[in-house]
Design a protein around this motif. Structure first.
Motif, PDB file in Angstrom:
ATOM      1  N   ASP A  84       0.846  -1.185   0.000  1.00  0.00           N
ATOM      2  CA  ASP A  84       0.000   0.000   0.000  1.00  0.00           C
ATOM      3  C   ASP A  84       0.881   1.234   0.000  1.00  0.00           C
ATOM      4  O   ASP A  84       1.845   1.330   0.764  1.00  0.00           O
ATOM      5  N   ALA A  85       0.544   2.189  -0.867  1.00  0.00           N
ATOM      6  CA  ALA A  85       1.362   3.392  -0.977  1.00  0.00           C
ATOM      7  C   ALA A  85       0.486   4.575  -1.340  1.00  0.00           C
ATOM      8  O   ALA A  85      -0.702   4.429  -1.639  1.00  0.00           O
ATOM      9  N   ILE A  86       1.109   5.758  -1.329  1.00  0.00           N
ATOM     10  CA  ILE A  86       0.417   6.997  -1.682  1.00  0.00           C
ATOM     11  C   ILE A  86       1.373   7.857  -2.508  1.00  0.00           C
ATOM     12  O   ILE A  86       2.574   7.903  -2.229  1.00  0.00           O
ATOM     13  N   SER A  87       0.837   8.478  -3.544  1.00  0.00           N
ATOM     14  CA  SER A  87       1.686   9.348  -4.354  1.00  0.00           C
ATOM     15  C   SER A  87       1.905  10.660  -3.611  1.00  0.00           C
ATOM     16  O   SER A  87       1.189  10.971  -2.652  1.00  0.00           O
ATOM     17  N   GLU A  88       2.868  11.440  -4.063  1.00  0.00           N
ATOM     18  CA  GLU A  88       3.151  12.704  -3.379  1.00  0.00           C
ATOM     19  C   GLU A  88       2.120  13.775  -3.716  1.00  0.00           C
ATOM     20  O   GLU A  88       2.249  14.913  -3.309  1.00  0.00           O
ATOM     21  N   GLY A  89       1.063  13.386  -4.407  1.00  0.00           N
ATOM     22  CA  GLY A  89      -0.019  14.329  -4.681  1.00  0.00           C
ATOM     23  C   GLY A  89      -0.684  14.106  -6.011  1.00  0.00           C
ATOM     24  O   GLY A  89      -1.895  14.234  -6.152  1.00  0.00           O
ATOM     25  N   ALA A  90       0.085  13.723  -7.021  1.00  0.00           N
ATOM     26  CA  ALA A  90      -0.442  13.560  -8.370  1.00  0.00           C
ATOM     27  C   ALA A  90      -1.029  12.171  -8.560  1.00  0.00           C
ATOM     28  O   ALA A  90      -0.611  11.201  -7.930  1.00  0.00           O
ATOM     29  N   TYR A  91      -1.999  12.095  -9.496  1.00  0.00           N
ATOM     30  CA  TYR A  91      -2.569  10.810  -9.891  1.00  0.00           C
ATOM     31  C   TYR A  91      -1.544  10.052 -10.720  1.00  0.00           C
ATOM     32  O   TYR A  91      -0.915  10.613 -11.621  1.00  0.00           O
ATOM     33  N   ILE A  92      -1.352   8.762 -10.426  1.00  0.00           N
ATOM     34  CA  ILE A  92      -0.425   7.930 -11.190  1.00  0.00           C
ATOM     35  C   ILE A  92      -1.190   6.717 -11.697  1.00  0.00           C
ATOM     36  O   ILE A  92      -1.810   5.991 -10.921  1.00  0.00           O
ATOM     37  N   ASP A  93      -1.144   6.485 -12.990  1.00  0.00           N
ATOM     38  CA  ASP A  93      -1.922   5.428 -13.618  1.00  0.00           C
ATOM     39  C   ASP A  93      -1.294   4.058 -13.378  1.00  0.00           C
ATOM     40  O   ASP A  93      -0.089   3.939 -13.090  1.00  0.00           O
ATOM     41  N   LYS A  94      -2.104   3.034 -13.536  1.00  0.00           N
ATOM     42  CA  LYS A  94      -1.655   1.649 -13.377  1.00  0.00           C
ATOM     43  C   LYS A  94      -0.579   1.317 -14.404  1.00  0.00           C
ATOM     44  O   LYS A  94      -0.672   1.680 -15.573  1.00  0.00           O
ATOM     45  N   GLY A  95       0.464   0.610 -13.962  1.00  0.00           N
ATOM     46  CA  GLY A  95       1.539   0.187 -14.845  1.00  0.00           C
ATOM     47  C   GLY A  95       2.701   1.145 -14.912  1.00  0.00           C
ATOM     48  O   GLY A  95       3.764   0.797 -15.467  1.00  0.00           O
ATOM     49  N   LYS A  96       2.550   2.355 -14.383  1.00  0.00           N
ATOM     50  CA  LYS A  96       3.632   3.335 -14.418  1.00  0.00           C
ATOM     51  C   LYS A  96       4.748   2.943 -13.449  1.00  0.00           C
ATOM     52  O   LYS A  96       4.506   2.330 -12.412  1.00  0.00           O
ATOM     53  N   LYS A  97       5.984   3.342 -13.798  1.00  0.00           N
ATOM     54  CA  LYS A  97       7.115   3.088 -12.910  1.00  0.00           C
ATOM     55  C   LYS A  97       7.179   4.184 -11.847  1.00  0.00           C
ATOM     56  O   LYS A  97       6.968   5.360 -12.140  1.00  0.00           O
ATOM     57  N   ILE A  98       7.466   3.781 -10.633  1.00  0.00           N
ATOM     58  CA  ILE A  98       7.539   4.726  -9.522  1.00  0.00           C
ATOM     59  C   ILE A  98       8.780   4.448  -8.685  1.00  0.00           C
ATOM     60  O   ILE A  98       9.410   3.396  -8.786  1.00  0.00           O
ATOM     61  N   ARG A  99       9.118   5.447  -7.844  1.00  0.00           N
ATOM     62  CA  ARG A  99      10.217   5.295  -6.890  1.00  0.00           C
ATOM     63  C   ARG A  99       9.723   5.733  -5.523  1.00  0.00           C
ATOM     64  O   ARG A  99       8.999   6.727  -5.405  1.00  0.00           O
ATOM     65  N   ILE A 100      10.092   4.995  -4.502  1.00  0.00           N
ATOM     66  CA  ILE A 100       9.731   5.360  -3.131  1.00  0.00           C
ATOM     67  C   ILE A 100      10.652   6.484  -2.679  1.00  0.00           C
ATOM     68  O   ILE A 100      11.873   6.313  -2.632  1.00  0.00           O
ATOM     69  N   ILE A 101      10.058   7.630  -2.354  1.00  0.00           N
ATOM     70  CA  ILE A 101      10.879   8.805  -2.018  1.00  0.00           C
ATOM     71  C   ILE A 101      10.843   9.146  -0.536  1.00  0.00           C
ATOM     72  O   ILE A 101      11.701   9.897  -0.055  1.00  0.00           O
ATOM     73  N   LYS A 102       9.856   8.631   0.174  1.00  0.00           N
ATOM     74  CA  LYS A 102       9.765   8.983   1.595  1.00  0.00           C
ATOM     75  C   LYS A 102       8.953   7.911   2.323  1.00  0.00           C
ATOM     76  O   LYS A 102       7.998   7.351   1.766  1.00  0.00           O
ATOM     77  N   ILE A 103       9.322   7.652   3.577  1.00  0.00           N
ATOM     78  CA  ILE A 103       8.583   6.718   4.425  1.00  0.00           C
ATOM     79  C   ILE A 103       8.302   7.398   5.749  1.00  0.00           C
ATOM     80  O   ILE A 103       9.215   7.828   6.439  1.00  0.00           O
TER      81      ILE A 103
END
Length: 210
Positions: A181-200
């Motif tokens: 389970d995660a949350i974006s930093e504010g923007a909508y991100i579509d399924k299949g997009k590559k992401i990086r964990i920037i903060k915990i």
């Protein structure tokens, strides 16, 4: 023999054997393991009480009815209600057979403790029945099954993965093959997009699209 059977310690032992045989039958699915010993213990307990006039046909019928309900649970695709009702009937009948007073309750509890302790020593060596599988949690939440720790996620920081479900901004990402389970930093991100964990932040895992 009558004097020996009247001893509270022996009565408690007989009841413990009855309970142990029931537990074994529930664990093994009615294979007969322990049933013979349980039948002998029940026959001695109820037979001696009936001869002395301490129990009547109603008490014995209530006990046998409880056994019948447990057997029904073992041989039918029930949800556990018959087993629960059968156990209650057995406990109540034994309390009545012991006199129906507070001492009977204490003896019943003592017998249950003895049976559970003995059962704990042999439970792993016995095969498991369908009924036993209903009441025991079989699966564990391990990383091999796709679960991750909710207490220490620091090792995930800066890792990259893909979006498993849309982040709106909350959703699920896939990191090293495990859903998280995660949350974006504010923007909508579509399924299949590559992401990086920037903060915990505690249990909050914040990601950014790559």
């Amino acid at each position: 023999m009558d004097i020996i059977v009247d001893l509270p310690a022996l009565k408690m032992l007989l009841i413990a054997i009855i309970f142990l045989s029931v537990l074994i039958e529930i664990k093994t699915g009615g294979t007969g393991l322990g049933a013979f010993l349980g039948i002998i213990a029940a026959a001695v307990f109820w037979g001696s009480g009936y001869i002395k006039g301490l129990v009547n046909i109603y008490h014995i019928a209530l006990f046998l009815g409880g056994i019948l309900f447990i057997i029904i649970e073992l041989v039918t695709p029930a949800t556990g209600i018959f087993a629960a009702l059968g156990i209650v009937m057995m406990l109540y009948s034994i309390i009545l057979g012991l006199g129906g007073n507070i001492d009977a309750v204490y003896m019943l509890i003592g017998a249950l403790v003895i049976a559970i302790v003995l059962f704990a020593f042999i439970v792993k060596k016995l095969p498991s029945s369908r009924l036993w599988q209903k009441v025991i949690l079989k699966d564990s939440s391990t990383e091999d099954r796709g679960y991750t720790s909710s207490t220490d996620n620091s090792s995930l920081l800066h890792k990259e993965g893909t979006v498993l479900t849309e982040l709106r901004p909350a959703g699920t990402i896939l990191i090293d093959g495990s859903p998280i389970d995660a949350i974006s930093e504010g923007a909508y991100i579509d399924k299949g997009k590559k992401i990086r964990i920037i903060k915990i932040e505690g249990n909050r895992i914040i990601v950014r699209e790559v």
